[in-house]
Design a protein around this motif. Sequence first.
Motif, PDB file in Angstrom:
ATOM      1  N   GLU A 148       0.793  -1.223   0.000  1.00  0.00           N
ATOM      2  CA  GLU A 148       0.000   0.000   0.000  1.00  0.00           C
ATOM      3  C   GLU A 148       0.830   1.280   0.000  1.00  0.00           C
ATOM      4  O   GLU A 148       0.469   2.265  -0.654  1.00  0.00           O
ATOM      5  CB  GLU A 148      -0.982  -0.002   1.187  1.00  0.00           C
ATOM      6  N   THR A 149       1.962   1.291   0.713  1.00  0.00           N
ATOM      7  CA  THR A 149       2.769   2.510   0.758  1.00  0.00           C
ATOM      8  C   THR A 149       3.396   2.825  -0.598  1.00  0.00           C
ATOM      9  O   THR A 149       3.482   3.990  -0.999  1.00  0.00           O
ATOM     10  CB  THR A 149       3.884   2.378   1.823  1.00  0.00           C
ATOM     11  N   THR A 150       3.805   1.791  -1.304  1.00  0.00           N
ATOM     12  CA  THR A 150       4.388   1.982  -2.634  1.00  0.00           C
ATOM     13  C   THR A 150       3.324   2.457  -3.620  1.00  0.00           C
ATOM     14  O   THR A 150       3.578   3.335  -4.450  1.00  0.00           O
ATOM     15  CB  THR A 150       5.020   0.667  -3.129  1.00  0.00           C
ATOM     16  N   HIS A 151       2.140   1.890  -3.524  1.00  0.00           N
ATOM     17  CA  HIS A 151       1.037   2.272  -4.407  1.00  0.00           C
ATOM     18  C   HIS A 151       0.652   3.739  -4.160  1.00  0.00           C
ATOM     19  O   HIS A 151       0.440   4.499  -5.113  1.00  0.00           O
ATOM     20  CB  HIS A 151      -0.165   1.362  -4.144  1.00  0.00           C
ATOM     21  N   TYR A 152       0.586   4.115  -2.890  1.00  0.00           N
ATOM     22  CA  TYR A 152       0.210   5.495  -2.559  1.00  0.00           C
ATOM     23  C   TYR A 152       1.274   6.476  -3.040  1.00  0.00           C
ATOM     24  O   TYR A 152       0.956   7.574  -3.502  1.00  0.00           O
ATOM     25  CB  TYR A 152      -0.004   5.647  -1.054  1.00  0.00           C
ATOM     26  N   ALA A 153       2.544   6.078  -2.956  1.00  0.00           N
ATOM     27  CA  ALA A 153       3.628   6.940  -3.440  1.00  0.00           C
ATOM     28  C   ALA A 153       3.482   7.179  -4.941  1.00  0.00           C
ATOM     29  O   ALA A 153       3.714   8.297  -5.426  1.00  0.00           O
ATOM     30  CB  ALA A 153       4.977   6.312  -3.128  1.00  0.00           C
ATOM     31  N   THR A 154       3.086   6.150  -5.689  1.00  0.00           N
ATOM     32  CA  THR A 154       2.856   6.309  -7.131  1.00  0.00           C
ATOM     33  C   THR A 154       1.662   7.210  -7.387  1.00  0.00           C
ATOM     34  O   THR A 154       1.689   8.055  -8.304  1.00  0.00           O
ATOM     35  CB  THR A 154       2.636   4.933  -7.790  1.00  0.00           C
ATOM     36  N   LEU A 155       0.632   7.075  -6.562  1.00  0.00           N
ATOM     37  CA  LEU A 155      -0.548   7.928  -6.683  1.00  0.00           C
ATOM     38  C   LEU A 155      -0.159   9.395  -6.494  1.00  0.00           C
ATOM     39  O   LEU A 155      -0.580  10.270  -7.264  1.00  0.00           O
ATOM     40  CB  LEU A 155      -1.588   7.506  -5.647  1.00  0.00           C
ATOM     41  N   GLU A 156       0.667   9.669  -5.477  1.00  0.00           N
ATOM     42  CA  GLU A 156       1.097  11.041  -5.201  1.00  0.00           C
ATOM     43  C   GLU A 156       2.034  11.560  -6.293  1.00  0.00           C
ATOM     44  O   GLU A 156       1.976  12.739  -6.670  1.00  0.00           O
ATOM     45  CB  GLU A 156       1.807  11.109  -3.848  1.00  0.00           C
ATOM     46  N   ARG A 157       2.887  10.693  -6.789  1.00  0.00           N
ATOM     47  CA  ARG A 157       3.901  11.084  -7.767  1.00  0.00           C
ATOM     48  C   ARG A 157       3.277  11.407  -9.119  1.00  0.00           C
ATOM     49  O   ARG A 157       3.816  12.195  -9.898  1.00  0.00           O
ATOM     50  CB  ARG A 157       4.898   9.932  -7.924  1.00  0.00           C
ATOM     51  N   LYS A 158       2.155  10.736  -9.420  1.00  0.00           N
ATOM     52  CA  LYS A 158       1.490  10.875 -10.716  1.00  0.00           C
ATOM     53  C   LYS A 158       2.428  10.504 -11.867  1.00  0.00           C
ATOM     54  O   LYS A 158       2.443  11.113 -12.932  1.00  0.00           O
ATOM     55  CB  LYS A 158       0.946  12.294 -10.917  1.00  0.00           C
TER      56      LYS A 158
END
Length: 210
Positions: A121-131
């Motif tokens: 989940e933390t990696t997925h959220y980082a990608t979400l934030e990074r766009k």
Amino acid sequence: MIFHDVEQNSDEWMKLRLAKATGSNFSCFMANYGKAFGEPAKKYALRIALERINGFKSENGFTNEHMERGHEQEPIARMMYEDEHFAEVTNGGFFDCGLYGDSPDGLVGDNGVIEIKSVIETTHYATLERKSFDPAYKWQLVGHLDCTSREWVDFISYCADFPTGKQLIVYRLHRHEVDDELTMLDKRRKEFLALVDTIQNNIEESVWQA
């Protein structure tokens, strides 16, 4: 370049990859670009050299929980991608480019490929934030474009722990966006393969002394 329509992780696929630098490991030798190769690249070069000499796969491979999760959840992510993007994904097989090659997770039409990462989940959220795609996989994505000669690659981040509608994040990288990186990869890969040659020659020409 020759495309082999083989099942990934099959014996035939393993044989095709033997003694070749492969896309999932391009980041290993692209690290420290412009400088001397680091220890990970040297170890990888030695592994390839030994596979060339011995004719079988080095025994230092491993799997971990992240890799196991990826194998289990990749088909789910692939189906979700097909449904959400109205696209049919066909077998990625193996693209044989001689001394190196590549295995994308799938092909889309005549111009695209996909790379699926099943992540926590933390990696997925980082990608979400990074766009954007996860930079850890930059050279694998560039390698897909280089080895397949296709026009774009979709980086797919999948996390089952996210709510419905948010489990899949897709970022498309086009060939024209990475012209410089394609040149860099070609140059560095030639240097790396020369290192493999050197190591292979050193092993084959060595003389043991009592």
